[in-house]
Enzyme design. Structure first.
Site, short mmCIF file in Angstrom:
data_model
loop_
_atom_site.label_atom_id
_atom_site.label_comp_id
_atom_site.label_asym_id
_atom_site.label_seq_id
_atom_site.Cartn_x
_atom_site.Cartn_y
_atom_site.Cartn_z
CB CYS A 112 -0.90 0.00 1.23
SG CYS A 112 -1.91 -1.50 1.39
CB CYS A 143 -3.47 -0.87 -1.78
SG CYS A 143 -4.69 0.21 -0.96
#
Length: 339
Positions: A112, A143
């Site tokens: 992420c 992400c």
């Protein structure tokens, strides 16, 4: 006796598919069940959709820190508050990829990447796209959280192969303006709609402990569950009071209330990954164990979350051994050859 809807036993309520709408009253009945009954029902639903002893592991990297124009009262990176966090430029692609490789070697399946922006500027999109493509080539899920996105930006990230986009609601619509004034609750919903329309999976949750009521927490989860498709990932954060921020003096969240919120998220969104996010450094092992029993099945690994602390990987590994938990496996494209 509660009916099947109020108990959370609704197989039709799944992430990625439209479901019946929840009411605040239904959700409050579930939240207020006797604690043992609530956890039993949450664990029963959890076992229907997931391996109860597998936890998805993500790693979070700040690719652009500080200097954000938003006034989010909880955030160390807001330019509105004297938190001591210095602004930095967007990180180079190679540094991001190197961090992703280390995360993969440590067992993380999702990488992420977060930037402290109100929204990305067009001049930064080429670099952002390159990050997505390169991390994706490692065989990891990708992400990003970059603030608000336009439909065109969402499409561009989708075409690059972005798997998830994180954009939290933070709290209920009623309480939202007490925390943030530089964007609206509707702005957040619009970005989630843009991301979903582009075909990117949604990661959206909130923060507990900002001065909101229990009803605000329940309303936030009901809003998420009632989206056209429930978020595939639902991060539940416990506020880390940041010195200098607007919410620096907030009292800690009651652990039982936090666990109840995890259980409610599991019952309203049975097929979503529910993530224990910020605040785990302040949770006892016993509290985390109850959160996993209540349906949490995702964590961030590593010692830092953007600018906040996180339990080290050694601590998490020891906790997993004690609880008999294992890292959730992921099968994507074959990773690139080792250099």
């Amino acid at each position: 006796m509660l009916d099947a809807r109020a108990s959370g036993d609704r197989s039709s309520a799944s992430s990625g598919a439209a479901a019946e709408r929840w009411t605040l009253g239904d959700a409050k009945k579930i939240y207020n069940l006797p604690f043992n009954d609530l956890l039993f029902r949450a664990q029963s639903v959890h076992r229907t959709h997931f391996d109860p002893n597998a936890v998805q592991m993500s790693r979070l990297l700040s690719i652009k820190t500080g200097g954000c124009a938003e006034d989010c009262g909880y955030c160390s990176q807001s330019a509105h508050y004297p938190t001591g966090v210095k602004a930095s430029k967007l990180m180079e692609v190679e540094r991001v990829v190197a961090g992703a490789r280390r995360a993969r070697e440590g067992g993380a399946t999702r990488y992420c990447m977060g930037a402290a922006w109100r929204s990305p500027k067009e001049r930064d999109m080429e670099t952002i796209v390159a990050m997505v493509e390169r991390v994706k080539a490692l065989g990891m899920e990708t992400c990003m959280t970059l603030g608000m996105l336009t439909p065109a930006q969402s499409e561009r990230l989708a075409n690059a192969g972005l798997d998830y986009y994180n954009h939290n609601l933070d709290t209920s619509e009623r309480f939202y303006s007490e925390v943030i004034t530089t964007r609206t609750f509707a702005d957040r919903l619009e970005t989630l709609a843009n991301v979903r329309e582009a075909g990117i999976k949604v990661c959206a949750g909130g923060i507990l402990g900002m001065g909101e009521t229990v009803d605000d927490r329940i309303a936030m989860l009901v809003t998420l569950a009632n989206l056209p498709a429930a978020p595939e990932s639902v991060p539940i954060n416990m506020l880390i009071p940041i010195p200098g921020s607007k919410l620096a003096d907030q009292p800690p969240v009651d652990p039982i209330d936090f666990i109840r919120t995890i259980a409610l998220a599991r019952l309203l969104m049975p097929q979503s990954h529910v993530r224990l996010s910020a605040g785990r450094t302040e949770m006892s092992d016993e509290m985390q164990a109850l959160c996993f029993f209540a349906g949490a099945n995702s964590i961030f690994v590593g010692e830092t979350l953007l600018t906040a602390g996180n339990p080290g990987e050694d601590h998490d590994a020891a906790l997993f051994r004690r609880l008999g938990l294992k890292a959730m496996e992921l099968h994507l494209a074959e990773p690139e050859p080792a250099e």
